[in-house]
Design an enzyme around this catalytic site. Structure first.
Site, PDB file in Angstrom:
ATOM      1  N   HIS A 226      -0.281  -5.389  -8.258  1.00  0.00           N
ATOM      2  CA  HIS A 226      -1.504  -4.613  -8.488  1.00  0.00           C
ATOM      3  C   HIS A 226      -1.333  -3.099  -8.403  1.00  0.00           C
ATOM      4  O   HIS A 226      -2.260  -2.356  -8.689  1.00  0.00           O
ATOM      5  CB  HIS A 226      -2.613  -5.037  -7.508  1.00  0.00           C
ATOM      6  CG  HIS A 226      -2.434  -4.490  -6.121  1.00  0.00           C
ATOM      7  ND1 HIS A 226      -1.682  -5.116  -5.173  1.00  0.00           N
ATOM      8  CD2 HIS A 226      -2.896  -3.362  -5.527  1.00  0.00           C
ATOM      9  CE1 HIS A 226      -1.690  -4.412  -4.058  1.00  0.00           C
ATOM     10  NE2 HIS A 226      -2.415  -3.330  -4.240  1.00  0.00           N
TER      11      HIS A 226
HETATM   12  C1  UD1 Z   1      -7.037  -0.268  -4.074  1.00  0.00           C
HETATM   13  C2  UD1 Z   1      -6.300   0.727  -3.196  1.00  0.00           C
HETATM   14  C3  UD1 Z   1      -4.893   0.209  -2.917  1.00  0.00           C
HETATM   15  C4  UD1 Z   1      -4.931  -1.185  -2.327  1.00  0.00           C
HETATM   16  C5  UD1 Z   1      -5.765  -2.108  -3.208  1.00  0.00           C
HETATM   17  C6  UD1 Z   1      -5.930  -3.423  -2.509  1.00  0.00           C
HETATM   18  C7  UD1 Z   1      -6.867   3.098  -3.557  1.00  0.00           C
HETATM   19  C8  UD1 Z   1      -6.448   4.365  -4.179  1.00  0.00           C
HETATM   20  N1  UD1 Z   1      -6.149   2.002  -3.903  1.00  0.00           N
HETATM   21  O1  UD1 Z   1      -6.359  -0.361  -5.305  1.00  0.00           O
HETATM   22  O2  UD1 Z   1      -4.244   1.073  -1.988  1.00  0.00           O
HETATM   23  O3  UD1 Z   1      -3.609  -1.665  -2.251  1.00  0.00           O
HETATM   24  O4  UD1 Z   1      -7.064  -1.529  -3.408  1.00  0.00           O
HETATM   25  O5  UD1 Z   1      -6.301  -4.439  -3.381  1.00  0.00           O
HETATM   26  O6  UD1 Z   1      -7.800   3.067  -2.808  1.00  0.00           O
HETATM   27  N2  UD1 Z   1     -11.852  -3.897  -9.947  1.00  0.00           N
HETATM   28  C9  UD1 Z   1     -12.676  -4.949 -10.299  1.00  0.00           C
HETATM   29  N3  UD1 Z   1     -13.390  -5.544  -9.295  1.00  0.00           N
HETATM   30  C10 UD1 Z   1     -13.348  -5.168  -8.003  1.00  0.00           C
HETATM   31  C11 UD1 Z   1     -12.513  -4.092  -7.663  1.00  0.00           C
HETATM   32  C12 UD1 Z   1     -11.776  -3.468  -8.632  1.00  0.00           C
HETATM   33  O7  UD1 Z   1     -12.759  -5.323 -11.441  1.00  0.00           O
HETATM   34  O8  UD1 Z   1     -14.026  -5.787  -7.166  1.00  0.00           O
HETATM   35  C13 UD1 Z   1     -11.035  -3.265 -11.001  1.00  0.00           C
HETATM   36  C14 UD1 Z   1     -11.716  -2.081 -11.679  1.00  0.00           C
HETATM   37  O9  UD1 Z   1     -11.355  -2.083 -13.012  1.00  0.00           O
HETATM   38  C15 UD1 Z   1     -11.075  -0.901 -10.983  1.00  0.00           C
HETATM   39  C16 UD1 Z   1      -9.660  -1.412 -10.705  1.00  0.00           C
HETATM   40  O10 UD1 Z   1      -9.817  -2.783 -10.414  1.00  0.00           O
HETATM   41  O11 UD1 Z   1     -11.085   0.263 -11.763  1.00  0.00           O
HETATM   42  C17 UD1 Z   1      -8.977  -0.715  -9.548  1.00  0.00           C
HETATM   43  O12 UD1 Z   1      -9.772  -0.777  -8.358  1.00  0.00           O
HETATM   44  P1  UD1 Z   1      -9.613   0.349  -7.230  1.00  0.00           P
HETATM   45  O13 UD1 Z   1     -10.384  -0.054  -6.030  1.00  0.00           O
HETATM   46  O14 UD1 Z   1      -9.879   1.697  -7.787  1.00  0.00           O
HETATM   47  O15 UD1 Z   1      -8.072   0.340  -6.901  1.00  0.00           O
HETATM   48  P2  UD1 Z   1      -7.108  -0.888  -6.587  1.00  0.00           P
HETATM   49  O16 UD1 Z   1      -6.089  -0.949  -7.667  1.00  0.00           O
HETATM   50  O17 UD1 Z   1      -7.910  -2.098  -6.303  1.00  0.00           O
HETATM   51  N1  UDP Z   2      -4.892 -11.548  -0.583  1.00  0.00           N
HETATM   52  C1  UDP Z   2      -5.888 -12.517  -0.746  1.00  0.00           C
HETATM   53  N2  UDP Z   2      -6.053 -13.067  -1.985  1.00  0.00           N
HETATM   54  C2  UDP Z   2      -5.280 -12.728  -3.057  1.00  0.00           C
HETATM   55  C3  UDP Z   2      -4.265 -11.749  -2.864  1.00  0.00           C
HETATM   56  C4  UDP Z   2      -4.113 -11.169  -1.622  1.00  0.00           C
HETATM   57  O1  UDP Z   2      -6.587 -12.865   0.201  1.00  0.00           O
HETATM   58  O2  UDP Z   2      -5.493 -13.283  -4.148  1.00  0.00           O
HETATM   59  C5  UDP Z   2      -4.732 -10.936   0.747  1.00  0.00           C
HETATM   60  C6  UDP Z   2      -3.337 -10.994   1.307  1.00  0.00           C
HETATM   61  O3  UDP Z   2      -3.121 -12.219   1.980  1.00  0.00           O
HETATM   62  C7  UDP Z   2      -3.309  -9.788   2.228  1.00  0.00           C
HETATM   63  C8  UDP Z   2      -4.201  -8.790   1.519  1.00  0.00           C
HETATM   64  O4  UDP Z   2      -5.007  -9.552   0.604  1.00  0.00           O
HETATM   65  O5  UDP Z   2      -3.874 -10.100   3.479  1.00  0.00           O
HETATM   66  C9  UDP Z   2      -3.392  -7.793   0.759  1.00  0.00           C
HETATM   67  O6  UDP Z   2      -4.226  -7.063  -0.072  1.00  0.00           O
HETATM   68  P1  UDP Z   2      -3.718  -6.354  -1.412  1.00  0.00           P
HETATM   69  O7  UDP Z   2      -2.462  -6.970  -1.880  1.00  0.00           O
HETATM   70  O8  UDP Z   2      -4.872  -6.336  -2.332  1.00  0.00           O
HETATM   71  O9  UDP Z   2      -3.520  -4.843  -0.939  1.00  0.00           O
HETATM   72  P2  UDP Z   2      -2.397  -4.046  -0.117  1.00  0.00           P
HETATM   73  O10 UDP Z   2      -2.038  -4.810   1.091  1.00  0.00           O
HETATM   74  O11 UDP Z   2      -1.241  -3.810  -1.039  1.00  0.00           O
HETATM   75  O12 UDP Z   2      -3.061  -2.745   0.176  1.00  0.00           O
END
Ligand code: UD1
Ligand code: UDP
Length: 385
Positions: A226
């Site tokens: 991601h």
């Molecule tokens: C964010 C965090 C990242 C973390 C990740 C965990 C920042 C800068 N990044 O990244 O550090 O590892 O969360 O998962 O804060 N979207 C949906 N539905 C949702 C949420 C997001 O469709 O419920 C889509 C949208 O298109 C959005 C994109 O995902 O633009 C990215 O979401 P965003 O929260 O901006 O960043 P993440 O890549 O999720």
């Molecule tokens: N996770 C989850 N469902 C998924 C993928 C990840 O519950 O489909 C959990 C995972 O077990 C961990 C956390 O989400 O506890 C990690 O989040 P993510 O990978 O989104 O973000 P990061 O840790 O890189 O910030």
């Protein structure tokens, strides 16, 4: 003591479960927690599912900021958090990790003199092109209590000028009252480890994902992708999927897709690869799963491939080798112990790492993430501060 806890992204919601559980079980007469959800993640399977499953109290407030550019999203959160801090007047704001929700909480709180507790302090990738690296540095340097999960985190903070009591890292620095200008740093283990230990016991009875995906007694690779550095660059995304396609010739792969990746696959992966991936019987592309389902997958997987910070660590907690799809990691200890390999988005490095772990499955996973009681330790320090 009153805490305002900020959550927003999936891993923060999961981490918050550990602290809320410790408050509920041991400190309910001393600590009041007000939970603020920024709304950074909002799909049911990125947010609501965790409240339902992990017994996290409903958020007292939801700012509903949704998705936007970094600046817009952070600004909306900062404005909302500032207003709530003024209203609630907490003793501390609690911030997790390194997302935009963390950054917004740090900026809002520091400017109006609400002391910050940073959980997962000190982690560094030394790569400032990552938005998370900016967020963590700002948050650490605005914090009053810093809880670092690893020795590497402690060393990073020392290097940045934080004073640490050499008498023992877990005693914090000095005896005077901590402030933003006299912060205290504690090395206390990882709150995610608390959760993994706590929930691992009930996983098998509460989820049937292994049976549902027909994975019982079948070796499989669990993958997640991601990071913007992978999803937003067609050549890097393509290289990772080339490796997955190659591995799928002889292995089952389970890939719960983050919504960011689900959207960008359609534009950043060429048609030919999309067809191979979507039609492969050996690649199970599934929507994001619940935390208990994820733990079940991690426990049963043969190997984990990921660019996630949390999933790297959970692979280690469950004693699984991990191929990290990034050039570097904040969790350096898991690489140093030989249980994870940095392969970046590089097909040949990914295949080499796969071969290595196939021929030499790791057997020793030293305890580097604490004892599973980090949350209680943190709450004790907050009460003393
Ligand atoms: C964010 C965090 C990242 C973390 C990740 C965990 C920042 C800068 N990044 O990244 O550090 O590892 O969360 O998962 O804060 N979207 C949906 N539905 C949702 C949420 C997001 O469709 O419920 C889509 C949208 O298109 C959005 C994109 O995902 O633009 C990215 O979401 P965003 O929260 O901006 O960043 P993440 O890549 O999720
Ligand atoms: N996770 C989850 N469902 C998924 C993928 C990840 O519950 O489909 C959990 C995972 O077990 C961990 C956390 O989400 O506890 C990690 O989040 P993510 O990978 O989104 O973000 P990061 O840790 O890189 O910030």
């Amino acid at each position: 003591m009153k805490l305002v806890t900020i959550i927003g992204a999936r891993p923060q919601i999961i981490k918050a479960a550990a602290l809320s559980r410790a408050i509920r079980n041991h400190y309910s007469d001393q600590i009041q927690e007000v939970i603020v959800h920024t709304g950074q993640h909002y799909d049911d399977n990125m947010s609501q599912v965790f409240f339902d499953e992990l017994q996290i109290p409903r958020p007292d407030y939801n700012l509903h900021v949704g998705s936007a550019s970094h600046g817009v999203q952070t600004a909306r959160m900062t404005e909302g958090i500032e207003a709530l801090l003024i209203k609630e007047q907490p003793d501390f704001i609690v911030l997790y990790g390194d997302t935009n929700s963390t950054l917004a909480g740090a900026v809002a709180a520091a400017k109006i003199h609400v002391p910050i507790v940073h959980i997962e302090a000190g982690l560094r990738s030394f790569n400032k092109s990552m938005p998370e690296e900016i967020n963590r540095i700002v948050c650490d340097h605005c914090s009053t209590l810093l809880f670092t999960p690893t020795k590497a985190g402690l060393e990073n903070l020392k290097r940045e000028g934080f004073s640490i009591d050499e008498g023992g890292p877990s005693t914090g620095s000095g005896t005077s009252k901590p402030t933003i200008d006299n912060p205290k740093v504690y090395h206390c283990g990882d709150i995610m480890y608390d959760n993994s230990l706590h929930f691992a016991d009930i996983v098998e009875e509460k989820t049937d994902i292994i049976q549902r995906l027909e994975l019982k007694n079948k070796p499989f690779i669990l993958a997640t992708i991601h990071r913007d550095s992978n999803t937003d660059h067609p050549e890097r995304l393509g290289a990772i999927f080339d490796a997955l396609i190659e591995l799928s010739k002889e292995n089952q792969i389970v890939l719960p897709l983050h919504p960011r990746t689900a959207k960008l696959l359609k534009t950043n992966l060429c048609n030919e690869k999309q067809t191979l991936v979507f039609s492969s019987a050996n690649i199970k592309l599934i929507p994001p799963v619940s935390f208990l389902e994820m733990i079940a997958l991690e426990r049963h997987a043969q190997l984990v491939m990921t660019d996630s910070g949390g999933v790297q660590k959970e692979a280690y907690f469950f004693k699984k080798p991990c191929i990290i799809l990034r050039p570097e990691t904040e969790w350096v200890e898991i690489v140093q112990t030989g249980n994870a390999i940095l392969a970046d988005a590089d097909g040949s490095r990914i295949m080499k790492a796969w071969q290595h772990f196939k021929n030499n499955p790791p057997t020793t996973f030293p305890e580097i993430f604490g004892d599973g009681h980090a949350a209680e330790f943190m709450l004790e320090q907050m009460l003393k501060a």
